[in-house]
Design an enzyme around this catalytic site. Structure first.
Site, PDB file in Angstrom:
ATOM      1  N   LYS A 198       0.860  -1.173   0.000  1.00  0.00           N
ATOM      2  CA  LYS A 198       0.000   0.000   0.000  1.00  0.00           C
ATOM      3  C   LYS A 198       0.899   1.226   0.000  1.00  0.00           C
ATOM      4  O   LYS A 198       1.654   1.459   0.942  1.00  0.00           O
ATOM      5  CB  LYS A 198      -0.921   0.004   1.226  1.00  0.00           C
ATOM      6  CG  LYS A 198      -1.783   1.250   1.283  1.00  0.00           C
ATOM      7  CD  LYS A 198      -2.813   1.186   2.394  1.00  0.00           C
ATOM      8  CE  LYS A 198      -3.628   2.467   2.415  1.00  0.00           C
ATOM      9  NZ  LYS A 198      -4.615   2.471   3.488  1.00  0.00           N
ATOM     10  N   ARG A 208     -10.676   9.952   1.307  1.00  0.00           N
ATOM     11  CA  ARG A 208     -10.536  10.663   2.591  1.00  0.00           C
ATOM     12  C   ARG A 208     -11.620  11.709   2.747  1.00  0.00           C
ATOM     13  O   ARG A 208     -12.048  12.018   3.853  1.00  0.00           O
ATOM     14  CB  ARG A 208      -9.132  11.275   2.704  1.00  0.00           C
ATOM     15  CG  ARG A 208      -8.071  10.196   2.854  1.00  0.00           C
ATOM     16  CD  ARG A 208      -6.670  10.765   2.925  1.00  0.00           C
ATOM     17  NE  ARG A 208      -5.673   9.688   2.853  1.00  0.00           N
ATOM     18  CZ  ARG A 208      -4.371   9.902   2.699  1.00  0.00           C
ATOM     19  NH1 ARG A 208      -3.899  11.128   2.625  1.00  0.00           N
ATOM     20  NH2 ARG A 208      -3.543   8.876   2.647  1.00  0.00           N
ATOM     21  N   LYS A 220       1.256  10.085   5.684  1.00  0.00           N
ATOM     22  CA  LYS A 220       1.318   8.662   6.040  1.00  0.00           C
ATOM     23  C   LYS A 220       2.602   8.001   5.532  1.00  0.00           C
ATOM     24  O   LYS A 220       2.683   6.781   5.429  1.00  0.00           O
ATOM     25  CB  LYS A 220       0.064   7.957   5.495  1.00  0.00           C
ATOM     26  CG  LYS A 220      -1.240   8.482   6.117  1.00  0.00           C
ATOM     27  CD  LYS A 220      -2.458   7.608   5.772  1.00  0.00           C
ATOM     28  CE  LYS A 220      -3.702   8.058   6.542  1.00  0.00           C
ATOM     29  NZ  LYS A 220      -4.862   7.170   6.315  1.00  0.00           N
ATOM     30  N   GLU A 236       7.591  -6.895   1.452  1.00  0.00           N
ATOM     31  CA  GLU A 236       6.316  -6.874   2.186  1.00  0.00           C
ATOM     32  C   GLU A 236       5.504  -8.142   1.885  1.00  0.00           C
ATOM     33  O   GLU A 236       4.857  -8.702   2.761  1.00  0.00           O
ATOM     34  CB  GLU A 236       5.488  -5.646   1.793  1.00  0.00           C
ATOM     35  CG  GLU A 236       6.026  -4.311   2.303  1.00  0.00           C
ATOM     36  CD  GLU A 236       5.719  -4.069   3.775  1.00  0.00           C
ATOM     37  OE1 GLU A 236       5.118  -4.942   4.431  1.00  0.00           O
ATOM     38  OE2 GLU A 236       6.106  -2.993   4.269  1.00  0.00           O
ATOM     39  N   LYS A 251      -2.083  -1.576  -3.892  1.00  0.00           N
ATOM     40  CA  LYS A 251      -2.926  -0.383  -3.856  1.00  0.00           C
ATOM     41  C   LYS A 251      -2.079   0.865  -3.923  1.00  0.00           C
ATOM     42  O   LYS A 251      -1.098   0.930  -3.172  1.00  0.00           O
ATOM     43  CB  LYS A 251      -3.714  -0.419  -2.545  1.00  0.00           C
ATOM     44  CG  LYS A 251      -4.596   0.760  -2.310  1.00  0.00           C
ATOM     45  CD  LYS A 251      -5.250   0.641  -0.979  1.00  0.00           C
ATOM     46  CE  LYS A 251      -6.064   1.905  -0.761  1.00  0.00           C
ATOM     47  NZ  LYS A 251      -6.445   2.069   0.586  1.00  0.00           N
ATOM     48  N   SER A 277     -10.055   5.362  -5.159  1.00  0.00           N
ATOM     49  CA  SER A 277     -11.018   6.445  -5.390  1.00  0.00           C
ATOM     50  C   SER A 277     -10.553   7.440  -6.457  1.00  0.00           C
ATOM     51  O   SER A 277     -11.326   7.820  -7.336  1.00  0.00           O
ATOM     52  CB  SER A 277     -11.302   7.160  -4.066  1.00  0.00           C
ATOM     53  OG  SER A 277     -10.102   7.651  -3.490  1.00  0.00           O
ATOM     54  N   TYR A 316     -14.723   0.902  -7.384  1.00  0.00           N
ATOM     55  CA  TYR A 316     -15.968   1.662  -7.272  1.00  0.00           C
ATOM     56  C   TYR A 316     -16.816   1.504  -8.543  1.00  0.00           C
ATOM     57  O   TYR A 316     -17.942   1.953  -8.593  1.00  0.00           O
ATOM     58  CB  TYR A 316     -15.653   3.138  -6.976  1.00  0.00           C
ATOM     59  CG  TYR A 316     -14.840   3.265  -5.698  1.00  0.00           C
ATOM     60  CD1 TYR A 316     -15.458   3.193  -4.453  1.00  0.00           C
ATOM     61  CD2 TYR A 316     -13.447   3.361  -5.734  1.00  0.00           C
ATOM     62  CE1 TYR A 316     -14.715   3.243  -3.280  1.00  0.00           C
ATOM     63  CE2 TYR A 316     -12.695   3.408  -4.575  1.00  0.00           C
ATOM     64  CZ  TYR A 316     -13.332   3.344  -3.351  1.00  0.00           C
ATOM     65  OH  TYR A 316     -12.605   3.364  -2.189  1.00  0.00           O
TER      66      TYR A 316
HETATM   67  C1  PBG Z   1      -7.332   3.807   5.215  1.00  0.00           C
HETATM   68  C2  PBG Z   1      -7.683   3.488   3.815  1.00  0.00           C
HETATM   69  C3  PBG Z   1      -7.507   4.373   2.746  1.00  0.00           C
HETATM   70  C4  PBG Z   1      -8.051   3.741   1.627  1.00  0.00           C
HETATM   71  C5  PBG Z   1      -8.522   2.490   2.034  1.00  0.00           C
HETATM   72  N1  PBG Z   1      -8.277   2.339   3.400  1.00  0.00           N
HETATM   73  C6  PBG Z   1      -6.969   5.745   2.709  1.00  0.00           C
HETATM   74  C7  PBG Z   1      -5.696   6.050   3.340  1.00  0.00           C
HETATM   75  O1  PBG Z   1      -4.839   5.202   3.547  1.00  0.00           O
HETATM   76  O2  PBG Z   1      -5.524   7.228   3.670  1.00  0.00           O
HETATM   77  C8  PBG Z   1      -8.085   4.357   0.266  1.00  0.00           C
HETATM   78  C9  PBG Z   1      -9.058   3.822  -0.703  1.00  0.00           C
HETATM   79  C10 PBG Z   1      -9.331   4.671  -1.878  1.00  0.00           C
HETATM   80  O3  PBG Z   1      -8.741   5.748  -2.110  1.00  0.00           O
HETATM   81  O4  PBG Z   1     -10.206   4.258  -2.649  1.00  0.00           O
HETATM   82  N2  PBG Z   1      -6.775   2.873   6.018  1.00  0.00           N
END
Ligand code: PBG
Length: 330
Positions: A198, A208, A220, A236, A251, A277, A316
Site C-alpha cells: 500500500k 478521505r 502517512k 512486504e 494499492k 477512489s 468503485y
Molecule cells: C485507510 C484506507 C484508505 C483507503 C482504504 N483504506 C486511505 C488512506 O490510507 O488514507 C483508500 C481507498 C481509496 O482511495 O479508494 N486505512
C-alpha cells in the site's frame, strides 16, 4: 509479398477476437467498496466521486443485495463516523454495537452467502486521522503499541460476521498479530486479505473526503510505501505471506500494474488490486466532460488489472461493470 506472420488474422472480426482473447473481467472478479453512515434511508452523495454515495445501514443492505444479484461476490465496508465518536485511541472501533459491527451483522443476516470484507486501520475512528496510534509529543506513529488495538478490531469484526479481514494500516507485524488473535478467539476460518503493498498515494484524496479521515497533521509516509520502490513490495509480500495472509493486495491499482505483475510472479497467493477512489474520479470527471468514453475506459482499465495478473479487483466501478456485463450477456 510473402508474409508468413500476419497477427492481424487473429483480429479479423469480433468472433475471432473473442476466441483468442486472453483475459476478461466478469462480476465474479469484483469487490465493491461501500461507505456506511448512521441513520435510516440516508444517502449522501460524495462530491468528488460522482455516482457514489455514503449510505445508511438499511440502504447498504439494499445495495449489497443488488450487487449480489448482479453476480458480485463480495463487498468491502468502510464506516464514516461523526467526530464525536473519534478519539486518539480509536475506542469506537471495537464497540460490539458500533455502526460498523451492526452493519456487518445486518449484511450477514440478509445475505449469508455474500462475502463481507472489513477494514482494519484506526483512521476512521481516530481523532488524529492516522492508521496507527500517535505519540502526542513527537507525532510519531507507534507501531508495536498499535498492534493490540488492530488485532482487537479484527476480532470484533470477525465476531460480527466478517469473512475477510483487510488490514490497511501498514504497521509492521500486523498480519501475524491479527492471525494469532483471530485463531485464539476461534475464528480460524476468517480470511486475511492484507494490504501488502500500500503506497503513500495522492490518489486516495476522494476516499478521505468520503470518510472525512484525512490525517490531522503530517502524512502517512512513515508507514505507507514510497511510490518510487518495487523491491520493497516483494519484501512486504514475503513477510505477509509468512505471517499468514491468505490474499495479497496492491494499492493503488492502475499506476502500479508492474507491482501486481511482480507479486503474481513471486507469490503463490491470490493477488488483489485496489482500483482506488482517485482512479475512479479521474475517469468519471473526464467522461462527464465528454473527454473520454467512460464505460469503455472502465472496461479497458479493469481488463488491464486481469492482464497484469490480478485475481480480483476492488473497484468503485463494481456495479457499473456488473450491470454492463449482465446487459451484454442477456
Ligand atoms: C485507510 C484506507 C484508505 C483507503 C482504504 N483504506 C486511505 C488512506 O490510507 O488514507 C483508500 C481507498 C481509496 O482511495 O479508494 N486505512
Amino acid at each position: 509479398m510473402t508474409l508468413y506472420h500476419r497477427p492481424r488474422r487473429n483480429r479479423k472480426n469480433e468472433a475471432m477476437r473473442s476466441l483468442v482473447r486472453e483475459h476478461s473481467v466478469t462480476p465474479k472478479d469484483l469487490i465493491a467498496p461501500l461507505f456506511v453512515i448512521e441513520g435510516k434511508g440516508q444517502r449522501e452523495e460524495i462530491a468528488s466521486m460522482p455516482g457514489y454515495a455514503r449510505l445508511s445501514r438499511d440502504l447498504i443492505v439494499e445495495e449489497a443485495r443488488e450487487l449480489w444479484r448482479l453476480g458480485v461476490p463480495c463487498v468491502s465496508l468502510f464506516p464514516a463516523l461523526s467526530d464525536d465518536l473519534k478519539d486518539s485511541r480509536g475506542t469506537e472501533s471495537t464497540n460490539p454495537d458500533g455502526l460498523y459491527q451492526q452493519t456487518i451483522r445486518s449484511l450477514k443476516e440478509a445475505l449469508p452467502d455474500m462475502l463481507i470484507m472489513t477494514d482494519v486501520a484506526l483512521d476512521p475512528y481516530s481523532s488524529d486521522g492516522h492508521d496507527g496510534l500517535v505519540n502526542p509529543e513527537t507525532g510519531e506513529i507507534l507501531n508495536d503499541e498499535s498492534l493490540d488495538i488492530l488485532a482487537k478490531m479484527a476480532v470484533s469484526q470477525a465476531k460480527a460476521g466478517s469473512d475477510i479481514i483487510g488490514p490497511s494500516d501498514m504497521m509492521d507485524g500486523r498480519v501475524r498479530a491479527i492471525r494469532r488473535a483471530l485463531d485464539e478467539e476461534g475464528h480460524s476460518q476468517t480470511s486475511i486479505m492484507s494490504y501488502t503493498a500500500k503506497y503513500a498515494s495522492s490518489f486516495y484524496g476522494p476516499f478521505r473526503e468520503a470518510l472525512d479521515s484525512a490525517p490531522k497533521s503530517g502524512d502517512k509516509k512513515t508507514y505507507q510505501m514510497d511510490f518510487s520502490n518495487s523491491k520493497e513490495a516483494e519484501k512486504e509480500a514475503l513477510f505477509d505471506q509468512e505471517e499468514g495472509a491468505d490474499i495479497l493486495m496492491v494499492k493503488p491499482g492502475l499506476p502500479y500494474l508492474d507491482v501486481i505483475a511482480k507479486l503474481k510472479q513471486i507469490s503463490h497467493l491470490p493477488i488483489a488490486a485496489y482500483n482506488v477512489s482517485g482512479e475512479y474520479s479521474m475517469i468519471k470527471a473526464a467522461s462527464e466532460r465528454g473527454w473520454l468514453e467512460g464505460e469503455k475506459v472502465m472496461v479497458e482499465s479493469l481488463t488491464a488489472f486481469k492482464r497484469a495478473g490480478a485475481d480480483m479487483i476492488l473497484t468503485y466501478f463494481a456495479k457499473d461493470m456488473a450491470r454492463l456485463y449482465n446487459s451484454v450477456e442477456s
